[in-house]
Design a protein around this motif. Structure first.
Motif, short mmCIF file in Angstrom:
data_model
loop_
_atom_site.label_atom_id
_atom_site.label_comp_id
_atom_site.label_asym_id
_atom_site.label_seq_id
_atom_site.Cartn_x
_atom_site.Cartn_y
_atom_site.Cartn_z
N UNK A 1 4.66 8.50 0.57
CA UNK A 1 3.40 9.03 1.28
C UNK A 1 3.50 10.74 0.81
N UNK A 2 2.51 11.35 1.11
CA UNK A 2 2.57 12.74 0.91
C UNK A 2 1.85 13.40 1.61
N UNK A 3 1.54 14.86 1.50
CA UNK A 3 0.63 15.81 2.57
C UNK A 3 0.52 17.17 1.92
N UNK A 4 -0.17 17.87 2.69
CA UNK A 4 -0.62 19.49 2.45
C UNK A 4 0.78 20.14 1.74
N UNK A 5 2.11 19.61 2.43
CA UNK A 5 3.38 20.24 1.93
C UNK A 5 3.44 20.14 0.51
N UNK A 6 3.10 19.22 -0.27
CA UNK A 6 3.16 19.09 -1.53
C UNK A 6 1.81 19.44 -2.34
N UNK A 7 0.92 18.79 -2.30
CA UNK A 7 -0.42 18.76 -2.93
C UNK A 7 -1.09 19.83 -2.02
N UNK A 8 -1.36 21.21 -2.60
CA UNK A 8 -2.10 22.13 -1.93
C UNK A 8 -2.72 23.22 -2.98
N UNK B 1 0.88 -1.32 -0.01
CA UNK B 1 -0.13 -0.13 0.00
C UNK B 1 0.72 1.14 0.05
N UNK B 2 0.24 2.39 -0.22
CA UNK B 2 0.94 3.74 -0.27
C UNK B 2 -0.11 4.62 -0.23
N UNK B 3 0.19 6.06 -0.31
CA UNK B 3 -0.64 7.19 -0.43
C UNK B 3 -0.76 7.40 -2.29
N UNK B 4 -1.94 7.31 -2.44
CA UNK B 4 -1.91 7.60 -4.00
C UNK B 4 -1.87 9.30 -4.36
N UNK B 5 -2.20 9.81 -3.45
CA UNK B 5 -2.07 11.25 -3.75
C UNK B 5 -3.26 11.98 -3.11
N UNK B 6 -3.83 13.34 -3.94
CA UNK B 6 -4.85 13.92 -3.13
C UNK B 6 -6.15 13.13 -3.07
N UNK B 7 -6.88 13.29 -1.96
CA UNK B 7 -8.03 12.81 -1.82
C UNK B 7 -8.98 13.93 -1.75
N UNK B 8 -9.46 14.29 -0.75
CA UNK B 8 -10.20 15.64 -0.97
C UNK B 8 -9.63 17.00 -0.55
N UNK B 9 -8.44 17.06 -0.35
CA UNK B 9 -7.84 18.33 -0.07
C UNK B 9 -7.91 19.42 -1.01
N UNK B 10 -7.77 18.89 -2.48
CA UNK B 10 -7.78 20.03 -3.33
C UNK B 10 -9.16 20.40 -3.56
N UNK B 11 -10.03 19.41 -3.38
CA UNK B 11 -11.61 19.86 -3.69
C UNK B 11 -12.09 20.53 -2.49
#
Length: 374
Positions: free
Chosen positions: A246-253, A191-201
């Motif tokens: 894994x990723x977070x708000x620091x990257x996808x925002x 498993x892994x973080x695929x990327x943005x979920x709801x954050x951009x929406x």
């Protein structure tokens, strides 16, 4: 009975969930849940802490206590609603609130060491609830060379794995992650973080509709996906990386999105919303379609209630049945909270809480730090 409470707030920062579960070696049975919203002033403070700001240490120290107080409020509210006392609870598993996640090092610092940072002082939680607390789960995995995330796959395996079933559990919170379960063999978990979920929406909806989220994806469903924009977003290097990641708000925002939008003629906001919903669905579906012999996909987290997103995900997974985790007898909005209750149980029973094939850690380790109430 062995009651545990899991408390957490995800990257969406929509408040604190507290989940009561009865956990034994044989089974985990969710019982009840409650929710406490962050006060507006605290939410604003947390958003500030997701980016570099003046007086960060002072702001973080203040937010650390305020988040803990909100977590404790959620626990005490749950106890009151369920007519329980602190003595009835074995331990609280507290995820805390993530404000930074740089497992590979902050990009602005040359040769920097990776780290993840969750706040919500567990001593304050223990003092205000009178219950032992297990917290700080992610940093042990980081210390052993892992990403510190995602941490839910060990619980997913304990709760959802079934003999002869090749399943994917998709958690869609602020960010999306998948857990691949091939039967009951823990050695085959990935498993892994695929990327943005709801954050951009959520961010785009707040900006253009003054609403914290697009309920059921209603606004997005009125738009048209801008395929050139979607393809540009999908070309981001993160999506082509293999796990562990894994990723977070620091990257996808919102800044990341607006930088891409600047290369296009003006696009109607509703069409941008439709496009970033498609980005979430496509990156999840691409990750699952790349796997062999997956026939079942179960979705948890807030994204499970976005009907437009679920419909698109189902359409992009033609050979896979897609359903919320309700079908597995656990409501989607409860799964992560129960996972951290389970991680508290795992700490007390010295059961490893990470999955090295997911996080990249050197080995499986017991996660967390114990804070007694007394």
């Amino acid at each position: 009975m062995a009651y545990f409470i899991g408390v957490m707030s995800g990257t969406s920062m929509d408040g604190v969930d507290a989940i009561l579960a009865d956990i034994t070696t044989q089974a985990t049975a969710p019982i009840a849940a409650t929710h406490v919203a962050y006060p507006p002033e605290l939410l604003s403070l947390l958003h500030q802490l997701c980016d570099t700001t003046p007086n960060e240490i002072n702001l973080m120290g203040q937010a650390d206590r305020l988040v803990a107080t909100t977590f404790a409020d959620a626990v005490n509210k749950l106890l009151l609603e369920q007519h329980l006392s602190p003595a009835d609870i074995m331990a609280i598993g507290s995820h805390g609130q993530t404000i930074r996640h740089y497992p590979n090092g902050a990009p602005s610092a040359t040769g920097s060491t990776g780290f993840t940072l969750q706040i919500g002082d567990p001593h304050t939680i223990a003092a205000l609830t009178g219950i032992d607390v297990v917290a700080d789960f992610r940093r042990k995995d980081i210390a052993f060379g892992g990403q510190g995330a995602p941490l839910v796959p060990a619980f997913h395996a304990a709760q959802f794995a079934a003999e002869g079933r090749h399943r994917v559990i998709v958690n869609i919170g602020g960010f999306a992650n998948i857990t691949v379960l091939q039967g009951t063999d823990r050695g085959l978990i990935s498993g892994f973080d695929t990327g943005p979920g709801n954050v951009l929406m959520d961010a785009w909806c707040q900006l253009h509709c003054n609403q914290p989220f697009d309920e059921s994806g209603t606004w997005a469903s009125q738009g048209v996906v801008n395929e050139p924009l979607l393809n540009t977003l999908l070309a981001d290097p993160y999506f082509s990386q293999t796990g562990p990641k894994s990723t977070g708000r620091e990257y996808f925002n919102l800044k990341w999105l607006q930088q891409h939008l600047a290369a296009f003629p003006p696009i109607e906001p509703v069409d941008v919303q439709a496009t970033i919903l498609a980005l979430t669905a496509t990156t999840i579906a691409d990750a699952i379609n790349a796997l062999p012999a997956i026939h079942e996909c179960y979705v948890c987290g807030g994204g499970a209630f976005n009907q437009c997103l679920m419909t698109r995900l189902d359409r992009q997974l033609p050979s896979v049945s897609v359903a919320p985790t309700t079908a597995l007898k656990l409501p989607p909005q409860w799964v992560e909270g129960v996972a951290f209750a389970w991680l508290a149980w795992a700490y007390l029973h010295q059961v490893p809480g990470n999955v090295p094939s997911v996080t990249g850690a050197e080995r499986a380790v017991v996660l967390g730090s114990f804070i007694p109430a007394g």
